[in-house]
Scaffold this motif. Structure first.
Motif, short mmCIF file in Angstrom:
data_model
loop_
_atom_site.label_atom_id
_atom_site.label_comp_id
_atom_site.label_asym_id
_atom_site.label_seq_id
_atom_site.Cartn_x
_atom_site.Cartn_y
_atom_site.Cartn_z
N ILE A 1 0.84 -1.20 0.00
CA ILE A 1 0.00 0.00 0.00
C ILE A 1 0.87 1.25 0.00
N SER A 2 0.63 2.12 -0.99
CA SER A 2 1.39 3.37 -1.12
C SER A 2 0.66 4.58 -0.57
N LEU A 3 -0.66 4.48 -0.41
CA LEU A 3 -1.45 5.63 0.04
C LEU A 3 -2.80 5.13 0.51
N VAL A 4 -3.39 5.84 1.48
CA VAL A 4 -4.72 5.51 2.00
C VAL A 4 -5.64 6.71 1.79
N LEU A 5 -6.81 6.47 1.19
CA LEU A 5 -7.88 7.47 1.14
C LEU A 5 -8.88 7.06 2.21
N MET A 6 -9.02 7.87 3.28
CA MET A 6 -9.77 7.47 4.46
C MET A 6 -10.96 8.40 4.70
N VAL B 1 2.77 5.75 5.81
CA VAL B 1 2.06 5.83 4.54
C VAL B 1 1.26 7.14 4.54
N PRO B 2 1.18 7.84 3.41
CA PRO B 2 0.31 9.02 3.37
C PRO B 2 -1.15 8.59 3.55
N ILE B 3 -1.84 9.24 4.49
CA ILE B 3 -3.27 8.99 4.70
C ILE B 3 -4.00 10.29 4.39
N VAL B 4 -4.88 10.25 3.41
CA VAL B 4 -5.64 11.41 2.97
C VAL B 4 -7.03 11.32 3.57
N ALA B 5 -7.40 12.33 4.37
CA ALA B 5 -8.74 12.40 4.95
C ALA B 5 -9.73 12.77 3.85
N VAL B 6 -10.88 12.09 3.84
CA VAL B 6 -11.92 12.34 2.85
C VAL B 6 -13.21 12.66 3.61
N SER B 7 -13.79 13.83 3.33
CA SER B 7 -15.00 14.23 4.05
C SER B 7 -15.82 15.22 3.25
N ALA B 8 -17.11 15.27 3.54
CA ALA B 8 -17.99 16.28 2.94
C ALA B 8 -17.87 17.60 3.69
N ASN B 9 -17.25 17.58 4.86
CA ASN B 9 -17.09 18.80 5.65
C ASN B 9 -15.94 19.62 5.09
N SER B 10 -16.27 20.77 4.52
CA SER B 10 -15.23 21.60 3.89
C SER B 10 -14.90 22.85 4.69
N MET C 1 -17.35 6.85 9.36
CA MET C 1 -17.65 5.47 8.97
C MET C 1 -18.13 4.71 10.21
N PRO C 2 -18.92 3.66 10.01
CA PRO C 2 -19.36 2.84 11.15
C PRO C 2 -18.23 1.94 11.65
N ILE C 3 -18.46 1.34 12.78
CA ILE C 3 -17.57 0.39 13.45
C ILE C 3 -16.31 1.09 13.96
N CYS C 4 -15.58 1.74 13.08
CA CYS C 4 -14.38 2.49 13.47
C CYS C 4 -14.26 3.66 12.49
N ASN C 5 -14.30 4.89 13.00
CA ASN C 5 -14.26 6.04 12.11
C ASN C 5 -12.85 6.28 11.55
N GLY C 6 -12.75 7.21 10.61
CA GLY C 6 -11.48 7.48 9.95
C GLY C 6 -10.35 7.91 10.87
#
Length: 159
Positions: free
Chosen positions: A78-83, A111-120, A87-92
């Motif tokens: 894995i080179s990158l995570v889009l998170m 590893v680079p982890i990129v947060a993904v959200s509708a909150n801008s 999310m249920p069970i365990c959030n980002g």
């Protein structure tokens, strides 16, 4: 298990990375999979479609716990995570913390982890970036070029 794993069979050739990097660096050998952690099936399909169009290979997790498990079992691939953040069970953020703890315990590079959200909101984005778990942030709805530029930036920084 409930983990959907999708892999592209073709060789990954990413012209935009090769174009934006020094000629001395052959990034094709360095690029591996992108882990997509997203619970919403529509957003999963949109994200993976954009990644496919960009020539990327990916793994998909339906929640933060699956993302953590997939990363722990396949971190070398894995080179990158889009998170996704919510999310249920365990959030980002919790999943990202667990990934960082795993990396620390195993003496792995981050590893680079990129947060993904509708909150801008800028304060929310700043909070995610300053948490040290996330290296970047992208907002929904996704704009293809913005998402690919974010992924590209994370991959180039990793190299």
């Amino acid at each position: 298990a409930a983990v959907e794993v999708k892999r592209q069979v073709s060789i990954v050739i990413i012209a935009s990375i090769a174009h934006n990097c020094d000629d001395d660096v052959d990034t094709r050998e360095e690029i591996k999979d992108i882990l997509v952690a997203e619970d919403n099936m529509i957003n999963q399909k949109l994200l993976t479609r954009i990644l496919e169009m960009g020539g990327y290979q990916f793994l998909v997790a339906n929640n933060g716990q699956e993302a953590h498990n997939i990363y722990c079992n396949h971190h070398a691939d894995i080179s990158l995570v889009l998170m996704d953040i919510e999310m249920p069970i365990c959030n980002g953020p919790e999943s990202a913390r667990r990934i960082r703890l795993f990396e620390s315990e195993k003496s792995l590079s981050q590893v680079p982890i990129v947060a993904v959200s509708a909150n801008s909101r800028s304060d929310y984005i700043d909070q995610m970036i300053q948490s040290k778990e996330f290296s970047d942030y992208v907002t929904k709805p996704y704009l293809k070029q913005d998402l690919l530029n974010c992924v590209l930036g994370g991959l180039v920084r990793k190299l």
